[in-house]
Scaffold this motif. Structure first.
Motif, PDB file in Angstrom:
ATOM      1  N   TYR A 121      45.836  32.514  30.556  1.00  0.00           N
ATOM      2  CA  TYR A 121      44.503  33.082  30.765  1.00  0.00           C
ATOM      3  C   TYR A 121      43.538  32.004  31.254  1.00  0.00           C
ATOM      4  O   TYR A 121      42.762  32.225  32.186  1.00  0.00           O
ATOM      5  N   GLY A 122      43.585  30.843  30.656  1.00  0.00           N
ATOM      6  CA  GLY A 122      42.716  29.731  31.065  1.00  0.00           C
ATOM      7  C   GLY A 122      42.969  29.307  32.498  1.00  0.00           C
ATOM      8  O   GLY A 122      42.029  29.042  33.253  1.00  0.00           O
ATOM      9  N   SER A 123      44.229  29.265  32.895  1.00  0.00           N
ATOM     10  CA  SER A 123      44.530  28.876  34.277  1.00  0.00           C
ATOM     11  C   SER A 123      44.066  29.953  35.257  1.00  0.00           C
ATOM     12  O   SER A 123      43.597  29.639  36.351  1.00  0.00           O
ATOM     13  N   MET A 124      44.167  31.225  34.862  1.00  0.00           N
ATOM     14  CA  MET A 124      43.681  32.304  35.722  1.00  0.00           C
ATOM     15  C   MET A 124      42.166  32.194  35.898  1.00  0.00           C
ATOM     16  O   MET A 124      41.643  32.361  37.008  1.00  0.00           O
ATOM     17  N   ARG A 125      41.466  31.907  34.809  1.00  0.00           N
ATOM     18  CA  ARG A 125      40.006  31.758  34.890  1.00  0.00           C
ATOM     19  C   ARG A 125      39.640  30.546  35.752  1.00  0.00           C
ATOM     20  O   ARG A 125      38.672  30.582  36.506  1.00  0.00           O
ATOM     21  N   ALA A 126      40.419  29.462  35.632  1.00  0.00           N
ATOM     22  CA  ALA A 126      40.160  28.264  36.434  1.00  0.00           C
ATOM     23  C   ALA A 126      40.340  28.572  37.922  1.00  0.00           C
ATOM     24  O   ALA A 126      39.534  28.120  38.755  1.00  0.00           O
ATOM     25  N   LEU A 152      32.464  32.858  58.201  1.00  0.00           N
ATOM     26  CA  LEU A 152      32.195  34.173  57.615  1.00  0.00           C
ATOM     27  C   LEU A 152      33.495  34.945  57.362  1.00  0.00           C
ATOM     28  O   LEU A 152      33.619  35.643  56.347  1.00  0.00           O
ATOM     29  N   GLU A 153      34.472  34.804  58.260  1.00  0.00           N
ATOM     30  CA  GLU A 153      35.768  35.453  58.055  1.00  0.00           C
ATOM     31  C   GLU A 153      36.480  34.878  56.830  1.00  0.00           C
ATOM     32  O   GLU A 153      37.061  35.615  56.033  1.00  0.00           O
ATOM     33  N   VAL A 154      36.437  33.563  56.704  1.00  0.00           N
ATOM     34  CA  VAL A 154      37.075  32.914  55.549  1.00  0.00           C
ATOM     35  C   VAL A 154      36.400  33.359  54.253  1.00  0.00           C
ATOM     36  O   VAL A 154      37.076  33.647  53.256  1.00  0.00           O
ATOM     37  N   ILE A 155      35.073  33.452  54.260  1.00  0.00           N
ATOM     38  CA  ILE A 155      34.342  33.907  53.071  1.00  0.00           C
ATOM     39  C   ILE A 155      34.748  35.328  52.720  1.00  0.00           C
ATOM     40  O   ILE A 155      34.951  35.649  51.539  1.00  0.00           O
ATOM     41  N   ALA A 156      34.911  36.180  53.727  1.00  0.00           N
ATOM     42  CA  ALA A 156      35.322  37.567  53.467  1.00  0.00           C
ATOM     43  C   ALA A 156      36.709  37.602  52.823  1.00  0.00           C
ATOM     44  O   ALA A 156      36.939  38.347  51.856  1.00  0.00           O
ATOM     45  N   ARG A 157      37.636  36.780  53.329  1.00  0.00           N
ATOM     46  CA  ARG A 157      38.983  36.732  52.739  1.00  0.00           C
ATOM     47  C   ARG A 157      38.942  36.185  51.311  1.00  0.00           C
ATOM     48  O   ARG A 157      39.661  36.674  50.434  1.00  0.00           O
ATOM     49  N   LEU A 158      38.104  35.180  51.084  1.00  0.00           N
ATOM     50  CA  LEU A 158      37.985  34.630  49.731  1.00  0.00           C
ATOM     51  C   LEU A 158      37.381  35.650  48.770  1.00  0.00           C
ATOM     52  O   LEU A 158      37.771  35.711  47.605  1.00  0.00           O
ATOM     53  N   ASN A 159      36.425  36.462  49.253  1.00  0.00           N
ATOM     54  CA  ASN A 159      35.855  37.507  48.402  1.00  0.00           C
ATOM     55  C   ASN A 159      36.920  38.538  48.022  1.00  0.00           C
ATOM     56  O   ASN A 159      36.944  39.017  46.888  1.00  0.00           O
ATOM     57  N   GLU A 160      37.805  38.870  48.969  1.00  0.00           N
ATOM     58  CA  GLU A 160      38.911  39.785  48.664  1.00  0.00           C
ATOM     59  C   GLU A 160      39.822  39.165  47.608  1.00  0.00           C
ATOM     60  O   GLU A 160      40.226  39.842  46.656  1.00  0.00           O
ATOM     61  N   ALA A 161      40.145  37.884  47.785  1.00  0.00           N
ATOM     62  CA  ALA A 161      41.001  37.189  46.819  1.00  0.00           C
ATOM     63  C   ALA A 161      40.326  37.141  45.450  1.00  0.00           C
ATOM     64  O   ALA A 161      40.987  37.280  44.412  1.00  0.00           O
ATOM     65  N   LEU A 162      39.016  36.957  45.443  1.00  0.00           N
ATOM     66  CA  LEU A 162      38.264  36.915  44.188  1.00  0.00           C
ATOM     67  C   LEU A 162      38.340  38.253  43.467  1.00  0.00           C
ATOM     68  O   LEU A 162      38.549  38.304  42.252  1.00  0.00           O
ATOM     69  N   GLU A 163      38.191  39.346  44.213  1.00  0.00           N
ATOM     70  CA  GLU A 163      38.271  40.678  43.600  1.00  0.00           C
ATOM     71  C   GLU A 163      39.663  40.924  43.026  1.00  0.00           C
ATOM     72  O   GLU A 163      39.802  41.476  41.932  1.00  0.00           O
ATOM     73  N   LYS A 164      40.712  40.504  43.756  1.00  0.00           N
ATOM     74  CA  LYS A 164      42.083  40.647  43.245  1.00  0.00           C
ATOM     75  C   LYS A 164      42.251  39.848  41.955  1.00  0.00           C
ATOM     76  O   LYS A 164      42.858  40.318  40.999  1.00  0.00           O
ATOM     77  N   LYS A 165      41.701  38.631  41.951  1.00  0.00           N
ATOM     78  CA  LYS A 165      41.830  37.766  40.769  1.00  0.00           C
ATOM     79  C   LYS A 165      41.075  38.358  39.591  1.00  0.00           C
ATOM     80  O   LYS A 165      41.559  38.338  38.458  1.00  0.00           O
ATOM     81  N   LYS A 166      39.883  38.933  39.844  1.00  0.00           N
ATOM     82  CA  LYS A 166      39.124  39.570  38.759  1.00  0.00           C
ATOM     83  C   LYS A 166      39.915  40.728  38.165  1.00  0.00           C
ATOM     84  O   LYS A 166      39.957  40.894  36.944  1.00  0.00           O
ATOM     85  N   LYS A 167      40.538  41.524  39.032  1.00  0.00           N
ATOM     86  CA  LYS A 167      41.330  42.662  38.566  1.00  0.00           C
ATOM     87  C   LYS A 167      42.532  42.167  37.766  1.00  0.00           C
ATOM     88  O   LYS A 167      42.856  42.705  36.713  1.00  0.00           O
ATOM     89  N   GLU A 168      43.190  41.129  38.265  1.00  0.00           N
ATOM     90  CA  GLU A 168      44.341  40.547  37.573  1.00  0.00           C
ATOM     91  C   GLU A 168      43.927  40.049  36.182  1.00  0.00           C
ATOM     92  O   GLU A 168      44.619  40.280  35.196  1.00  0.00           O
ATOM     93  N   PHE A 178      45.077  41.484  32.562  1.00  0.00           N
ATOM     94  CA  PHE A 178      45.649  40.555  31.582  1.00  0.00           C
ATOM     95  C   PHE A 178      44.889  40.652  30.262  1.00  0.00           C
ATOM     96  O   PHE A 178      45.496  40.669  29.187  1.00  0.00           O
ATOM     97  N   GLU A 179      43.540  40.732  30.349  1.00  0.00           N
ATOM     98  CA  GLU A 179      42.727  40.872  29.136  1.00  0.00           C
ATOM     99  C   GLU A 179      43.065  42.163  28.402  1.00  0.00           C
ATOM    100  O   GLU A 179      43.163  42.184  27.175  1.00  0.00           O
ATOM    101  N   ALA A 180      43.243  43.252  29.152  1.00  0.00           N
ATOM    102  CA  ALA A 180      43.561  44.536  28.532  1.00  0.00           C
ATOM    103  C   ALA A 180      44.955  44.503  27.906  1.00  0.00           C
ATOM    104  O   ALA A 180      45.152  44.998  26.793  1.00  0.00           O
ATOM    105  N   LYS A 181      45.907  43.907  28.606  1.00  0.00           N
ATOM    106  CA  LYS A 181      47.289  43.869  28.118  1.00  0.00           C
ATOM    107  C   LYS A 181      47.395  43.087  26.808  1.00  0.00           C
ATOM    108  O   LYS A 181      48.086  43.499  25.880  1.00  0.00           O
TER     109      LYS A 181
END
Length: 144
Positions: free
Chosen positions: A19-24, A87-103, A107-110
């Motif tokens: 969990y700590g590594s995911m948050r990092a 701006l394209e890179v920022i958009a891709r990073l925002n997508e990755a951020l949303e995936k990581k938040k969901k992950e 994990f928190e729910a599980k």
């Protein structure tokens, strides 16, 4: 990333480490987005500063640590392309951020992870101190 989540952590400490590594990782993505947004704002400032200038006017551009003399006509399109790329890179990073938040949320729910906020920890500490102080203060008030 997904490989770690699929390999079931064996104990509470392993869950906490994963969990700590995911948050990092999430915090690193946030930092990179912030850094790139600052670069975009710098590019915007440069574009706004050189756009009204004469296209044949000399200007200087830093390329790989070397200051190069060019014209506004040559530099302006390059700076605009760089800004669009950022701006394209920022958009891709925002997508990755949303995936990581969901992950992380999954994990928190599980594993039923709850985050203690600093306020809650202070409140609990205050209750313990308050009860201890109440015991110490009580007899001193009885002597008066």
């Amino acid at each position: 990333m997904a490989g770690r989540a699929e390999a079931e952590p064996v104990n509470e400490q392993a869950v906490a480490n994963v969990y700590g590594s995911m948050r990092a990782e999430m915090n690193q993505i946030y930092s990179k987005i912030t850094e790139l947004e600052m670069e975009v704002s710098e590019h915007s400032l440069v574009i706004n500063a050189i756009q009204p200038l004469d296209p044949s006017r000399r200007c200087y551009r830093m390329i790989g640590g070397v200051l190069v003399e060019r014209t506004v006509k040559e530099v302006l399109p390059a700076v605009q392309r760089n800004k669009e790329g950022l701006l394209e890179v920022i958009a891709r990073l925002n997508e990755a951020l949303e995936k990581k938040k969901k992950e992380i949320a999954d994990f928190e729910a599980k594993y039923k992870i709850r985050i203690r906020k600093a306020d809650e920890m202070k409140d609990e500490g205050g209750k313990k101190e308050g009860s201890a102080q109440g015991v110490l203060v009580g007899p001193a008030g009885g002597d008066e």
